[in-house]
Design an enzyme around this catalytic site. Structure first.
Site, PDB file in Angstrom:
ATOM      1  N   THR A  10      21.622 -25.298 -51.852  1.00 49.68           N
ATOM      2  CA  THR A  10      21.112 -25.750 -50.549  1.00 49.68           C
ATOM      3  C   THR A  10      22.144 -26.573 -49.797  1.00 49.68           C
ATOM      4  O   THR A  10      22.322 -26.421 -48.582  1.00 49.68           O
ATOM      5  CB  THR A  10      19.823 -26.565 -50.754  1.00 49.68           C
ATOM      6  OG1 THR A  10      18.862 -25.784 -51.463  1.00 49.68           O
ATOM      7  CG2 THR A  10      19.237 -26.980 -49.418  1.00 49.68           C
ATOM      8  N   SER A  39      19.967  -9.020 -75.121  1.00 46.95           N
ATOM      9  CA  SER A  39      21.200  -9.607 -75.643  1.00 46.95           C
ATOM     10  C   SER A  39      20.998 -10.369 -76.935  1.00 46.95           C
ATOM     11  O   SER A  39      21.966 -10.878 -77.502  1.00 46.95           O
ATOM     12  CB  SER A  39      21.817 -10.540 -74.592  1.00 46.95           C
ATOM     13  OG  SER A  39      20.953 -11.621 -74.326  1.00 46.95           O
ATOM     14  N   LYS A  93      26.309 -18.530 -70.429  1.00 47.57           N
ATOM     15  CA  LYS A  93      26.098 -18.639 -71.873  1.00 47.57           C
ATOM     16  C   LYS A  93      27.232 -19.416 -72.540  1.00 47.57           C
ATOM     17  O   LYS A  93      26.992 -20.234 -73.434  1.00 47.57           O
ATOM     18  CB  LYS A  93      25.968 -17.247 -72.475  1.00 47.57           C
ATOM     19  CG  LYS A  93      24.720 -16.498 -72.028  1.00 47.57           C
ATOM     20  CD  LYS A  93      24.665 -15.102 -72.616  1.00 47.57           C
ATOM     21  CE  LYS A  93      23.399 -14.369 -72.153  1.00 47.57           C
ATOM     22  NZ  LYS A  93      23.332 -13.000 -72.684  1.00 47.57           N
TER      23      LYS A  93
END
Length: 835
Positions: free
Chosen positions: A401, A717, A760
């Site tokens: 934002t 995954s 990740k």
């Protein structure tokens, strides 16, 4: 005698048929006209009766009449009757001016009445309600003091049934029904009362009491003792009354037809104008129409909108101001005039200035800033071009934002932020049609009206949180809004005229790409914002978060200082997030604690060191040193990609005597279940190769659990982690505790690429992981990972099949686990979600 008050209080009017009401304060428990229940000799009438003269009214048998008692003689008469048999003789006065009537001043025929109710009013007068029983005639006056008493003889009705009487009754009732229909003030109970009267004399008396007749005509009907003659007179009076009513209705219809509605309104409007002019008042309608005309000229509307406004303005001139449509039309024109059809801000497309502003507001995000500057460069070279719609995609707290606000500041445009989270109704974007009460334009038009410019930076926040139900699909409404090939003719349902949105710079934000419908996703250019490393968070905290929290809590640097190590402690031990929102909250908590001390008078500067952090934030919430814990068979560390960023994912497996069944728990989605089934099939099919006793597999049930069971998890995954946990369980070889893994597996043993590599890897780095096992095809994604993590702090192993996976994720067979019943290693409190 007292004042002139003795009369029927509610004398029936000439055009009311029938209508009787009690005087003010009286209580009338039964309808105003009923057949006499006592006629026929059910109660004995004495020969001497107290006589009550009344003015301008005649009492009929079978009717109930309220009377206001004011004269002294009448009051004494009523009080005497109440204390005895409650019977009185009610007669009409010939002249109402006589205060003390004698025999010559009253009619000789009256009605025997029973007093039903008596009520004393606050002014001292009496109200009574009397019920007529039967006719009587006065033979002589027995006494005049203290009230008039007369010797009377009663005259009950005597009827001989005949066909002529039946025909006359039928005709009388038909005329009465017609009079009921033509008289607007007749109560609905009149017809019911008439139908319930059983005697022909009672019907005649009921109608006579309620017809608009003179006193003389009423007295004549009372003195008509023959029922047939009385019915004939009542029928004649009814016929005359019906004729008058029909003629009156006919005249009213003719008058209404002659005066046209528009002529009448025009005449009244002209009269109103003349009156206002004489009083020196301004014509509000004329002034408002003139004001709207001026605003329409200043608004510079396009032709289509101007045509709609002029049409509504013509309607306003014809609609009465009291009509609801008048205010609706005025509001519509006001909306058209308020919209910024031709009002915009001038763009400031200096790329050097824009680059400086982006650097001031945000740290790093080099790829994102590069893409934004490219967008601004195209705008500078081709201002009328229709550029793509940007969509900032990333976890919460990474600055999506605020990037939109920086773009607006760099361009010199106004900024609009509209949250789409939870919107289910398409009309909230497109507006409601004006046919609905309380309709309004949609949020897009409303926000443009508020900002007053047709080229703002319009941020559509949380576009992935749009809902869909029976009220419509807001995502479909966004297709037209965000498509550069369509939005120059965007039509709001309320405005009903095209508004050009092509100059608006739309920027969307989302945490996750999957919930966004493909057609809407196709109209946006995705710019991914990943999470921050510890070093980046440290710099952001020093440059932005700490100064902002000091200012918000009324502090200065002389009051509070953070060391770098204290900020690192907060990052590693009190937060676990991709962005910096929670980090700012923790800094704010410390700032508020120091502010409390300053408010108490402490002047010494507070320097926050790592050992002082717990004094303000309490004990550490997260333990990141998981790599130091010893591994146990059946437990693997996976990696997950969630809408809030990357997370580590523990996969636990155990077995028990059974029949080779597989149980999956932990809120696992369908895709993740398929990954577990695939891993289980690989283990069973390659048991010999993996040095697993195949007979044991048929005699054991396997349970695979992913902790944090209340949180839904899904995605392919986790296949590599599922396989490693199962092989570790049956071979007794623990998974390496310092290794985390991710990747999709196939039944043939291949390892397929996955998404969210940067998120990740950053999650593994936050958790203290030293090595990450990735699919070989994801090697190209390492360029997105910060260099200090990629080269110094973490190692990467790329695998293409399950043999490579197990070689790098499991400890060698020579490593013995002596205590297989040891407690599992400490796990990080983490949230998991979609991979």
């Amino acid at each position: 005698m007292a004042d002139d008050k003795e009369k029927n209080v509610d004398q029936p009017e000439s055009e009311k048929m029938p209508e009787s009401s009690a005087p003010e304060g009286a209580e009338v428990p039964i309808p105003a006209a009923l057949p006499s229940l006592l006629a026929g000799g059910e109660q004995e009438i004495p020969e001497d009766l107290p006589i009550l003269p009344i003015r301008d009214a005649v009492a009929f048998p079978g009717t109930i009449m309220p009377l206001n008692i004011g004269r002294d003689k009448s009051r004494r008469l009523v009080e005497h009757a109440i204390s005895s048999n409650k019977l009185i003789g009610v007669v009409a006065q010939r002249a109402k001016e006589i205060e003390d009537p004698k025999l010559e001043h009253i009619f000789r025929v009256g009605t025997v009445c029973m007093i039903l109710k008596m009520l004393t009013l606050p002014d001292g007068s009496l109200n009574i309600v009397v019920h007529g029983l039967m006719r009587f005639g006065i033979e002589e006056i027995r006494a005049t003091e203290p009230f008039m008493v007369a010797h009377v003889h009663t005259r009950p009705d005597e009827v001989t049934p005949s066909q002529e009487l039946d025909a006359l009754l039928h005709n009388v009732k038909r005329n009465a029904y017609r009079a009921f229909e033509l008289s607007p003030n007749v109560p609905e109970e009149a017809r019911v009362i008439l139908d319930n009267i059983e005697t022909s004399g009672g019907i005649a008396d009921f109608l006579a009491a309620n017809l608009p007749l003179s006193l003389e005509n009423r007295q004549e009907l009372l003195e008509t003792f023959d029922v047939m003659d009385r019915l004939n007179k009542v029928n004649a009076a009814l016929a005359e009354h019906v004729e008058v009513l029909e003629l009156s209705n006919k005249i009213q219809k003719q008058v209404r037809q002659q005066i046209d509605k528009s002529q009448r309104e025009y005449f009244l409007q002209e009269q109103l104008k003349a009156i206002q002019k004489e009083l020196g008042e301004t014509d509000s309608r004329t002034g408002e129409i003139q004001r709207l005309k001026e605003r329409m000229e200043q608004a510079k509307m396009p032709e289509a909108a101007l045509k709609e406004a002029q049409r509504e303005l013509e309607r306003i001139a014809r609609i009465p101001q009291a009509s609801p449509e008048y205010s609706v039309a005025v509001d519509y024109i006001t909306w058209l005039c308020d919209l910024p059809w031709a009002v915009g801000t001038e763009d400031q497309l200096e790329l050097t200035r824009a680059d400086r502003i982006l650097d001031q507001d945000h740290y790093d995000l080099a790829k994102v800033k590069k893409r934004i500057l490219e967008f601004l460069a195209v705008r500078k070279l081709k201002p009328d071009g229709r550029g793509p719609i940007l969509c900032f995609l990333g976890p919460p707290g990474v600055g999506k934002t605020s990037l939109g606000q920086s773009i607006a500041r760099a361009l010199g445009r106004k900024f609009i932020r509209m949250s789409l989270g939870g919107i289910h109704d398409e009309a909230q974007l497109r507006g409601h049609r004006r046919t609905y009460i309380g309709s309004m334009p949609g949020r897009i038009i409303q926000e443009l009206r508020k900002c007053g410019a047709n080229n703002p930076v319009f941020m559509l926040d949380e576009v992935d949180k749009l809902g869909q139900d029976f009220r419509g699909d807001p995502a479909s409404a966004l297709l037209e809004i965000l498509d550069p090939q369509q939005n120059y003719t965007f039509t709001d349902n309320y405005i009903d005229a095209p508004f050009d949105l092509s100059r608006v710079m739309f920027i969307a934000t989302a945490n996750y790409i999957d919930p966004i419908p493909p057609p809407l996703r196709d109209r946006m250019e995705l710019i991914r914002l990943s999470g921050y490393t510890t070093q980046e968070k440290l710099f952001i905290a020093k440059r932005y978060l700490v100064p902002r929290q000091l200012d918000e809590n009324g502090l200065a640097r002389k009051h509070l200082v953070f060391t770098d190590e204290s900020i690192r402690t907060i990052i590693s031990s009190y937060t676990r997030e991709a962005g910096v929102r929670e980090l700012e909250r923790q800094v704010g908590t410390i700032a508020r604690g120091v502010a409390a001390r300053v408010a108490r008078g402490q002047r010494r500067q507070v320097k926050i060191s790592p050992d002082k952090v717990s004094d303000y934030l309490g004990p550490s919430q997260f333990d990141h040193e998981i790599a130091q814990h010893a591994g146990v068979p059946g437990v693997a560390t996976g990696l997950a990609f969630t809408p809030t960023g990357g997370e580590i994912l523990f996969i636990e497996a155990t077995h028990m005597p059974g029949r080779g069944n597989l149980t999956l728990t932990g809120q696992i989605g369908e895709v993740m279940k398929e990954s577990a089934m695939t891993a289980w099939s690989i283990v069973r099919s390659r048991a010999r190769q993996l040095r697993i006793n195949g007979e044991d597999l048929a005699k054991l049930d396997v349970h695979v659990h992913v902790p944090a069971g209340a949180i839904p998890k899904d995605g392919p995954s986790a296949g590599v982690g599922m396989l490693s946990a199962l092989v570790s369980l049956f071979t007794g070889r623990p998974c390496r505790p310092e290794v985390a893994m991710t990747g999709e597996i196939t039944l043939t043993g291949r390892v397929l690429p996955i998404g969210g590599v940067k998120e990740k890897v950053l999650a593994a780095h936050r958790a203290g992981i030293k090595r990450v096992v990735l699919p070989a095809e994801n090697k190209k994604d390492l360029v997105d990972i910060p260099e200090d993590i990629r080269r110094k702090k973490m190692k990467f192993t790329f695998v293409s099949d399950i043999n490579h996976v197990l070689r790098h994720t499991l400890l060698p067979a020579s490593v013995a686990i002596r205590d297989k019943q040891a407690a599992p290693r400490e796990k990080i409190q983490t949230q998991t979600g979609n991979k």
